[in-house]
Motif scaffolding. Structure first.
Motif, short mmCIF file in Angstrom:
data_model
loop_
_atom_site.label_atom_id
_atom_site.label_comp_id
_atom_site.label_asym_id
_atom_site.label_seq_id
_atom_site.Cartn_x
_atom_site.Cartn_y
_atom_site.Cartn_z
N GLY A 285 21.45 37.59 68.41
CA GLY A 285 20.77 37.99 66.97
C GLY A 285 21.41 38.94 66.78
O GLY A 285 22.77 38.55 66.12
N ILE A 286 20.79 39.10 65.59
CA ILE A 286 21.87 39.97 64.72
C ILE A 286 22.74 41.22 64.85
O ILE A 286 24.33 41.30 64.28
CB ILE A 286 20.93 41.02 63.36
N GLY A 287 22.43 41.58 66.24
CA GLY A 287 23.88 43.12 66.61
C GLY A 287 24.93 41.95 67.21
O GLY A 287 25.37 42.89 67.35
N GLY A 288 24.95 41.02 68.07
CA GLY A 288 25.10 40.31 68.18
C GLY A 288 26.78 39.44 67.61
O GLY A 288 27.82 39.93 67.37
N LEU A 289 26.01 40.01 66.39
CA LEU A 289 26.57 38.84 65.06
C LEU A 289 27.23 39.95 64.66
O LEU A 289 28.70 40.09 64.38
CB LEU A 289 25.50 38.97 63.52
N ILE A 290 27.21 41.05 64.19
CA ILE A 290 28.00 42.21 64.17
C ILE A 290 28.89 43.03 64.96
O ILE A 290 30.30 43.14 64.07
CB ILE A 290 27.03 43.96 64.16
N ASP A 291 28.76 42.92 66.53
CA ASP A 291 29.63 42.92 67.09
C ASP A 291 30.76 42.19 67.03
O ASP A 291 31.64 42.08 66.88
CB ASP A 291 28.71 42.73 68.89
N HIS A 292 30.22 40.63 67.21
CA HIS A 292 31.36 39.56 66.41
C HIS A 292 32.14 39.78 65.19
O HIS A 292 33.96 40.01 65.32
CB HIS A 292 30.94 38.50 66.29
N ALA A 293 31.66 40.57 64.19
CA ALA A 293 32.29 40.97 62.61
C ALA A 293 33.00 42.01 63.70
O ALA A 293 34.49 42.14 62.81
CB ALA A 293 31.13 40.80 61.70
N MET A 294 32.61 43.12 63.67
CA MET A 294 33.17 43.89 64.09
C MET A 294 34.34 43.46 65.14
O MET A 294 36.28 43.72 64.76
CB MET A 294 33.01 44.78 64.91
N ASP A 295 34.25 42.84 66.25
CA ASP A 295 35.55 41.97 66.59
C ASP A 295 37.07 41.38 65.28
O ASP A 295 38.01 41.49 66.03
CB ASP A 295 35.36 40.92 68.03
N GLU A 296 36.19 40.71 64.85
CA GLU A 296 36.87 39.30 63.55
C GLU A 296 37.57 40.44 63.08
O GLU A 296 39.14 40.05 62.36
CB GLU A 296 35.92 38.84 62.94
N ILE A 297 37.48 41.33 62.37
CA ILE A 297 37.75 42.92 61.67
C ILE A 297 39.04 43.19 62.68
O ILE A 297 40.08 43.20 61.70
CB ILE A 297 36.66 43.55 61.02
N GLU A 298 38.79 44.06 63.31
CA GLU A 298 39.36 44.52 64.29
C GLU A 298 41.03 43.52 64.25
O GLU A 298 42.30 43.49 63.96
CB GLU A 298 40.02 44.21 65.70
N ARG A 299 40.59 41.65 64.66
CA ARG A 299 41.99 40.60 65.31
C ARG A 299 42.84 40.77 63.71
O ARG A 299 43.98 40.53 64.09
CB ARG A 299 40.98 39.83 64.91
N VAL A 300 41.84 40.38 62.76
CA VAL A 300 42.75 40.24 61.23
C VAL A 300 43.71 41.81 60.65
O VAL A 300 44.12 41.85 59.73
CB VAL A 300 42.22 39.28 59.98
N ASN A 301 43.52 42.80 61.40
CA ASN A 301 43.44 44.02 60.18
C ASN A 301 44.10 44.76 62.01
O ASN A 301 43.22 45.78 62.49
CB ASN A 301 42.81 45.35 59.78
N PRO A 302 45.22 45.04 62.47
CA PRO A 302 45.82 45.66 63.67
C PRO A 302 45.34 47.59 63.92
O PRO A 302 45.65 47.58 64.53
CB PRO A 302 47.55 44.82 63.67
N SER A 303 45.94 47.59 62.27
CA SER A 303 45.67 48.93 62.58
C SER A 303 44.56 49.62 62.85
O SER A 303 44.21 50.87 63.36
CB SER A 303 46.45 49.27 61.52
N LEU A 304 43.38 48.90 63.03
CA LEU A 304 42.01 49.21 63.47
C LEU A 304 41.68 48.88 64.59
O LEU A 304 40.61 48.95 65.39
CB LEU A 304 40.63 48.49 62.06
N LYS A 305 42.51 48.40 65.04
CA LYS A 305 42.97 47.48 67.26
C LYS A 305 41.89 48.72 67.43
O LYS A 305 42.44 49.64 67.69
CB LYS A 305 43.89 47.10 67.03
N GLY A 306 40.73 48.63 68.44
CA GLY A 306 40.62 49.72 69.64
C GLY A 306 39.32 50.10 69.24
O GLY A 306 38.88 51.66 69.35
#
Length: 555
Positions: free
Chosen positions: A138-159
């Motif tokens: 659902g839309i919530g799952g998409l946003i969670d996935h988006a957050m994971d992807e942003i952290e993956r490509v921007n290490p300073s945001l990890k966690g």
């Protein structure tokens, strides 16, 4: 050239008078739709996470537009004459993450871009790809996935980013409505950054959450005007800035705003912080990341008393709002701690544990400014008076400010500001040894609402300017005691007051306004006026008695 028309009194736009951006209340009401089934601590991250996504998207898209313009601009180093080669050059630049990172812009992968999120906001099923696997969310799952992807490509945001949008408490329909509303707000372009739109929205939400949640354990969101007073008085232009109870990072944000406002260089300041609460620690990292502020907040959340993450730090500036009057802080495990140089803090109140922690981390010429409950200025319970006496006798107290009431959103506890320094003879200041400045600011400020007071810019500058003049700073002007407001008191006088630091004991009463009329003449005039009023009152009494008699009620 015609003169611009002057605005009529009271006709200024609401946002000019109040600092409002005009849409905060609408955004709050929309966000409030999500609150019914959620814990406030999680609900807060749902809202702030969306604001973060929109911010980085705006900045990302603006940088993409700049790159497109540079490829087409003949004077640019990226200019390509041939249209086909130009498009190839642009495509390459748009995929070069260094072209974004070099401008302090986070890389946003396609799945996390706001256009993708908003396009899918009303769908019940969305296909996402995780590695080699596809699944429907659902839309919530998409946003969670988006957050994971942003952290993956921007290490300073990890966690750092919240991944709580797919949990049962987040209603997809209301989440979609909130996404649509956030999509109408510009947050991350340079123009919006110059106005600090995100910072102001972020601060507005933190304030509303603080008011809605309340605070347990003496923890309170620090109002901006209080932080501004601390920062303007400390002037952290250069060196190490430390906050061991940094909350959402507001002290750091205001410190760097101060530097920018005074044409200073951000790279001359290094920031260190620590926070006990895990969700608040994450929020601080997100708050600082969106502003491009690099800070060492430690590798995790931790208790500054029992797990000091910066044990060897000696800061040039300590700036803090520690939790007030904490009774359960684990004193029994720290009985012989090296920080208790001025006395062992009482087990039932951590106030003077915080004070000594600040002192322990000060550099030889460092200065600390912090908020404490008013009781810290006068309490003699459980040895607090002895610790205060030792700190005063060590000539560490530079200034004490009694603040106005009703400054905080969720507590009526009256507060004061302490300024401690390890050197009253530091370069750039006069020799202040044996002196302490007392400021009584209880009458400053204005009521912004029925229950909340704020300090205006003039109030903040009055306090800071007085302190700077007293310290003998170049260009700050000459200092003078002002009855009822400020007084420079010698150590001997503080001793006579039993080392109590309440400013009201030292500044005295404000001088009565001199209207130029001699006292004897004024007394004669006032007595004559009183007699006239008494005679008039007697006439009225007689008239009332006569009327009552006419009605049959008199004797």
């Amino acid at each position: 050239m015609p003169r611009p028309k002057k605005a009529k009194p009271g006709r200024a736009k609401a946002e000019e008078r109040t600092g409002s951006l005009g849409f905060e209340e609408t955004l709050w009401k929309a966000a409030d739709l999500l609150r019914s089934n959620m814990d406030p601590g999680e609900y807060k991250h749902v809202v702030l996470g969306l604001l973060f996504l929109k911010y980085i998207e705006d900045a990302f898209e603006e940088r993409r537009g700049e790159l497109a313009g540079e490829v087409a601009e003949p004077a640019s180093e990226y200019f390509v004459q041939d249209p086909k080669k130009r498009q190839a050059e642009l495509d390459a630049l748009l995929e070069d993450r260094d072209e974004f990172a070099s401008h302090n812009v986070f890389w946003v992968p396609p799945v996390a871009r706001w256009s993708n999120i908003q396009a899918n906001a009303k769908l019940t099923e969305i296909e996402i790809t995780e590695g080699s696997r596809k699944r429907r969310v659902g839309i919530g799952g998409l946003i969670d996935h988006a957050m994971d992807e942003i952290e993956r490509v921007n290490p300073s945001l990890k966690g750092v980013l919240p991944k709580i949008y797919a949990q049962p408490g987040v209603d997809p329909y209301n989440l979609g409505k909130l996404i649509d509303l956030v999509g109408t707000i510009g947050l991350g372009t340079k123009a919006h950054q110059d106005k600090d739109v995100l910072g102001r929205v972020y601060e507005y939400f933190l304030t509303r959450f603080a008011s809605a949640e309340g605070r347990g354990g003496g923890e309170f969101y620090t109002p901006t005007s209080v932080v501004r007073v601390l920062v303007e008085m400390l002037e952290p232009y250069k060196g190490r800035v430390y906050d061991p109870c940094c909350g959402s990072g507001g002290m750091f944000v205001q410190s760097l705003k101060f530097i920018a406002a005074h044409n200073g260089r951000r790279d001359q300041v290094t920031i260190f912080g620590q926070e006990l609460n895990y969700t608040t620690w994450r929020m601080a990292r997100m708050n600082l990341a969106i502003r491009g502020i690099e800070a060492n907040l430690g590798p995790k959340h931790a208790d500054s008393f029992h797990e000091d993450l910066h044990p060897d730090l000696r800061a040039d500036f300590v700036i803090a709002n520690p939790p007030f009057n904490i009774s359960d802080w684990g004193a029994e495990r720290l009985e012989n701690d090296v920080r208790w140089r001025y006395g062992r803090p009482p087990a039932g109140n951590a106030n003077f544990a915080w004070v000594q922690h600040f002192l322990h981390h000060l550099a030889p010429a460092g200065t600390a400014g912090f908020v404490l409950a008013n009781g810290s200025m006068s309490s003699n319970q459980s040895g607090e008076g002895e610790i205060r006496r030792a700190i005063v006798e060590a000539d560490l107290v530079d200034c004490v400010v009694a603040m106005p009431p009703q400054l905080f959103y969720s507590t009526q506890i009256p507060v004061c500001l302490w300024f401690l320094t390890r050197s009253k003879t530091a370069p750039g200041h006069r020799d202040r040894r044996g002196e302490t400045l007392f400021l009584d600011a209880r009458k400053l400020g204005r009521m912004e609402t029925r229950v909340h007071r704020v300090l205006d810019e003039a109030d903040i500058q009055k306090l800071a300017g007085t302190y700077h003049a007293w310290r003998g700073e170049k260009g700050a002007g000459a200092y003078e005691d002002v009855a009822g407001f400020c007084r420079s008191a010698p150590l001997d006088e503080i001793r006579k007051h039993g080392h109590v630091l309440t400013p009201g004991r030292y500044v005295g009463a404000a001088a009565a306004e001199d209207d130029g009329e001699p006292f004897e003449e004024k007394m004669k005039r006032l007595i004559a006026t009183l007699r006239e009023q008494q005679a008039e009152a007697a006439k009225l009494d007689a008239a009332i008695a006569a009327n009552l008699k006419g009605l049959g009620y008199g004797g």
